[in-house]
Each structure stands twice: as structure tokens, then as C-alpha cells.
Design a protein around this motif. Structure first.
Motif, short mmCIF file in Angstrom:
data_model
loop_
_atom_site.label_atom_id
_atom_site.label_comp_id
_atom_site.label_asym_id
_atom_site.label_seq_id
_atom_site.Cartn_x
_atom_site.Cartn_y
_atom_site.Cartn_z
N ASP A 137 3.15 -8.73 -8.54
CA ASP A 137 3.83 -8.84 -7.26
C ASP A 137 5.27 -9.30 -7.52
OD1 ASP A 137 2.97 -9.27 -4.13
OD2 ASP A 137 4.65 -10.54 -4.75
N ILE A 138 6.19 -8.88 -6.66
CA ILE A 138 7.59 -9.28 -6.87
C ILE A 138 7.75 -10.80 -6.90
CG2 ILE A 138 8.14 -9.06 -4.38
CD1 ILE A 138 10.94 -8.07 -6.26
N ASP A 156 14.07 0.26 -4.90
CA ASP A 156 13.84 0.99 -3.65
C ASP A 156 12.64 0.34 -2.96
OD1 ASP A 156 13.62 3.05 -1.75
OD2 ASP A 156 12.41 4.30 -3.10
N LEU A 166 10.23 -8.88 1.67
CA LEU A 166 10.37 -8.50 0.26
C LEU A 166 11.83 -8.56 -0.20
CD1 LEU A 166 7.95 -5.43 -0.02
CD2 LEU A 166 7.60 -7.73 -0.95
N TRP A 264 6.11 7.77 -1.01
CA TRP A 264 7.39 7.05 -1.04
C TRP A 264 8.25 7.45 -2.23
CZ3 TRP A 264 5.41 1.35 -0.06
CH2 TRP A 264 5.15 1.20 1.30
N GLN A 265 7.79 8.41 -2.97
CA GLN A 265 8.47 8.79 -4.22
C GLN A 265 9.89 9.30 -3.95
OE1 GLN A 265 6.07 11.75 -6.07
NE2 GLN A 265 7.70 12.44 -7.45
N GLN A 266 10.82 8.93 -4.83
CA GLN A 266 12.19 9.45 -4.74
C GLN A 266 12.31 10.69 -5.62
OE1 GLN A 266 14.37 8.46 -2.68
NE2 GLN A 266 13.24 6.65 -2.03
N LEU A 289 10.33 -3.60 -7.94
CA LEU A 289 9.44 -3.17 -6.85
C LEU A 289 8.80 -1.83 -7.19
CD1 LEU A 289 11.75 -4.58 -4.19
CD2 LEU A 289 9.29 -4.93 -4.08
N ARG A 291 5.16 -1.72 -7.91
CA ARG A 291 3.82 -2.24 -8.16
C ARG A 291 2.81 -1.13 -8.44
NH1 ARG A 291 1.25 -6.24 -3.88
NH2 ARG A 291 1.63 -4.40 -2.64
N ASP A 292 3.08 0.07 -7.89
CA ASP A 292 2.09 1.14 -8.00
C ASP A 292 2.28 2.02 -9.22
OD1 ASP A 292 1.08 0.23 -5.74
OD2 ASP A 292 1.74 1.87 -4.45
N ARG A 297 3.54 8.04 -10.23
CA ARG A 297 4.76 8.09 -11.01
C ARG A 297 5.83 7.19 -10.38
NH1 ARG A 297 8.25 13.43 -11.72
NH2 ARG A 297 8.91 12.76 -9.69
N GLY A 298 6.56 6.48 -11.23
CA GLY A 298 7.59 5.59 -10.73
C GLY A 298 8.93 6.28 -10.61
N SER A 299 9.91 5.51 -10.33
CA SER A 299 11.26 6.07 -10.18
C SER A 299 11.92 6.23 -11.54
CB SER A 299 12.09 5.13 -9.32
OG SER A 299 12.41 4.02 -10.11
C1 LIG Z 1 9.71 2.93 -1.52
S1 LIG Z 1 8.58 2.63 -2.81
C2 LIG Z 1 9.50 2.93 -4.26
C3 LIG Z 1 9.19 4.20 -4.83
C4 LIG Z 1 9.90 4.48 -6.13
N1 LIG Z 1 11.32 4.39 -5.96
C5 LIG Z 1 9.48 5.86 -6.63
O1 LIG Z 1 10.28 6.78 -6.63
O2 LIG Z 1 8.33 5.98 -7.02
C6 LIG Z 1 8.40 0.89 -2.75
C7 LIG Z 1 7.60 0.30 -3.90
O3 LIG Z 1 7.50 -1.11 -3.72
C8 LIG Z 1 6.22 -1.53 -4.17
N2 LIG Z 1 5.86 -2.83 -3.57
C9 LIG Z 1 5.52 -3.10 -2.30
N3 LIG Z 1 5.25 -4.41 -2.15
C10 LIG Z 1 5.44 -4.98 -3.36
C11 LIG Z 1 5.33 -6.31 -3.85
N4 LIG Z 1 4.96 -7.33 -3.05
N5 LIG Z 1 5.61 -6.54 -5.14
C12 LIG Z 1 5.98 -5.52 -5.96
N6 LIG Z 1 6.11 -4.24 -5.57
C13 LIG Z 1 5.84 -3.97 -4.26
C14 LIG Z 1 5.31 -0.42 -3.70
O4 LIG Z 1 4.11 -0.44 -4.43
C15 LIG Z 1 6.16 0.82 -4.00
O5 LIG Z 1 5.93 1.26 -5.32
#
Ligand SMILES: C[S@@+](CC[C@H](N)C(=O)[O-])C[C@H]1O[C@@H](n2cnc3c(N)ncnc32)[C@H](O)[C@@H]1O
Length: 301
Positions: A137-138, A156, A166, A264-266, A289, A291-292, A297-299
Motif C-alpha cells: 500500500d502507498i 497516475d 491517496l 485504468w491502464q494508460q 501507485l 498496487r495491481d 500490466r503496469g505503466s
Molecule cells: C489509475 S491506476 C494507474 C494505472 C497505471 N498508470 C497503468 O497504466 O497501469 C491507479 C493505480 O493505483 C493503485 N492503487 C490504488 N490504491 C492504492 C494504494 N492504497 N496503494 C498503492 N496503490 C494503490 C491501483 O491499484 C492502480 O494500479
């Protein structure tokens, strides 16, 4: 006859070495007679004088302190300091240390630590990835990232009202992780822009806003009767922006929506472009940020 192996004394382990008296025994005896002291005292005075000469070359300031008699064991121990440790001992004396023995204990500890680090570097596997990934978690991210170790944060966060907290966690993390003058780039939604700006500004300094165009992705926001085709990318800095900070062109266009793995992927190409605008080789970049990342896939970060 079998000789017992030499066991180094504690002082020897810390680097204190015995240097032999370089004058002859006869000279020492003659001088001792004239001065009315023992030949051992003459030898010690000679060795002390030689060591003081070395110290004076390294640090006249430290030599002065010794000559004023402020370092009580200088007469007995200064000549035992090996040449490679003299600068360290001199620095200790100028910083207030008043015992050669203690200074040498610190030097010994440093040498042991250095040797241990070298050994560890030999046995530890070399990193093969250009990035490190921690899933947390952040609010816990500061436990994984050393203070003042990051040059750039690009992130993002989620955009909804329920996620506004957040941004406070993000700003606090940025203050911890960024080096002085480090940059924090935050993509956000338009609706809560004021709240996001206020929150980030409590901890960081605002520099600019970039426009991230999303032409193929027109969101109709019925309550506000707005068709949205852009996102703000907020540019903040910890402390003052460096005079040699990179020039940044402030419009980015995302070619097309890319939602193959996550809603939410960019778009990877556009986000890579965003990261590149703020980076140069050797920088440490962090996205706190994500977490998933594990299952999606991340950014580009
Ligand atoms: C808008 S998405 C970002 C997507 C990323 N830019 C991409 O292209 O995959 C926001 C991200 O914040 C993460 N997130 C939400 N709450 C969080 C927390 N408490 N701690 C860490 N990450 C968190 C979500 O899991 C998600 O991956």
C-alpha cells in the motif's frame, strides 16, 4: 622447538603497528644521559617526533592540537598509527576526538565494515533487472524506499473523490523519497483538480501543468454536460527546481486508448513519452501507485 602462532593484540587488530626506533641504541643512551632520562623515553620522544611530522603533513590543525597536549595518549600511541590511517586519525582529532586509541578503534571498525561489504559484494548476486518492485500500500511505501533516494516520481493515482486521501499519502511519500529538487509528476482527473492541487501543495512546490490529450477517448460526463478529452499532469518539485532541470514540452497526446489488461491502464507509448520528458540516464524513477502490478500490466514507470 615449535613456536606458538602470533596472536595479534586488540590494538594490532585495530591497525596500531609498532614502528621500530630508527636511531641506534648507543645514540639513545648518550642522549638519555645528557637529558637525565631513560633511553626508552628518548626512543619514545624520537618516534613521537617522527609521527608528529607525518601528522603535520596530513593536517597542521590536528598536529597543533596534539602539540598543545590535548590528546593525552599521543606520546604513547601516535607513532603506532599506520600511514594509511593518519588522515582518518587527523580528521577525528580536528572533529574533537582526544584519544588516539579510540580514533584507531573507529578506524579498525570502518576497515572491518569495508572488508565485509567487499566480501558481500563478491557473494551477492548482481541485479539483473533495471528495476525493483515492491507490492504494498502507498502508506507503507516509505518502508521500502530509502529517504532522499529518488530523482523522479511519475504516477497516475485513481481519480475519484473517494481516492483523494491517496494524494496526501503520495505527497508525504514524495517528501520522504525524493532528493532535494526531485520532481513529482502526477496525472489526475479534471473534476477534483482543485483538491488535488491543494493537497499536493501542502507538501511540495507547484511548477506547472502539462496537458495529456486523449483524443480517441471522449468521456461524456453527464452531470456536468462536458465531453472530456484531456487530463492534467501536475508537475511538482520538492524544494526548489534545479537550475539545470530539463526543458519540458507541456502537451502530450495519447494515440489511442489501451485497455487490454486493465480499465485504468494508460497507453504505454504515451506514458513512456511522459516519463522520458523528465528523465535522463542514471536517474532513479519511482511509481508508488501500482498496487495491481502483480496481476495486470503496469505503466511505463
Ligand atoms: C489509475 S491506476 C494507474 C494505472 C497505471 N498508470 C497503468 O497504466 O497501469 C491507479 C493505480 O493505483 C493503485 N492503487 C490504488 N490504491 C492504492 C494504494 N492504497 N496503494 C498503492 N496503490 C494503490 C491501483 O491499484 C492502480 O494500479
Amino acid at each position: 622447538m615449535k613456536l606458538a602462532p602470533h596472536r595479534p593484540s586488540k590494538d594490532e587488530k585495530n591497525g596500531l603497528k609498532l614502528s621500530p626506533f630508527s636511531g641506534s641504541a648507543a645514540t639513545a643512551k648518550a642522549v638519555a644521559q645528557i637529558a637525565g632520562v631513560s633511553p626508552a623515553t628518548v626512543k619514545r620522544a624520537h618516534q613521537f617526533g617522527k609521527a608528529l611530522e607525518v601528522l603535520e603533513q596530513v593536517s597542521p590543525k590536528a598536529a597543533e592540537v596534539v602539540l598543545r597536549g590535548e590528546v593525552k595518549d599521543a606520546l604513547t600511541n601516535l607513532h603506532l598509527v599506520p600511514a594509511e590511517a593518519m588522515s582518518f586519525v587527523a580528521e577525528q582529532i580536528t572533529n574533537g576526538e582526544r584519544s588516539i586509541k579510540r580514533a584507531m578503534e573507529k578506524w579498525g571498525a570502518l576497515q572491518r565494515e569495508k572488508r565485509l561489504k567487499e566480501k558481500m559484494a563478491e557473494v551477492l548476486p548482481k541485479p539483473t533487472q533495471p528495476f525493483e518492485l515492491y507490492c504494498c500500500d502507498i502508506h507503507d511505501a516509505h518502508k521500502f524506499v530509502a529517504a532522499e533516494s529518488v530523482d523522479l516520481i511519475v504516477t497516475d493515482p485513481p481519480y475519484g473523490r473517494e481516492h483523494l486521501h491517496l494524494y496526501d499519502a503520495l505527497a508525504k511519500f514524495a517528501v520522504h523519497a525524493l532528493k532535494e529538487g526531485g520532481i513529482c509528476v502526477v496525472m489526475c482527473g479534471v473534476r477534483y483538480l482543485r483538491e488535488v492541487m491543494e493537497t499536493l501543495s501542502r507538501h511540495l512546490n507547484y511548477v506547472w501543468t502539462l496537458t495529456y490529450l486523449t483524443p480517441g477517448q471522449h468521456n461524456k460526463l453527464f452531470p456536468f454536460r462536458v465531453i472530456n478529452a484531456w487530463k492534467p499532469v501536475l508537475y511538482f518539485v520538492k524544494g526548489e527546481l534545479a537550475e539545470d532541470a530539463q526543458w519540458v514540452f507541456d502537451v502530450i497526446e495519447s494515440p489511442q486508448p489501451e485497455k487490454t489488461d486493465h480499465e485504468w491502464q494508460q497507453n504505454l507509448e504515451a506514458f513512456t513519452d511522459l516519463v522520458r520528458r523528465f528523465t535522463h540516464k542514471g536517474m532513479v524513477v519511482c511509481d508508488p501507485l501500482l498496487r495491481d502490478w502483480n496481476d495486470r500490466r503496469g505503466s511505463a514507470c
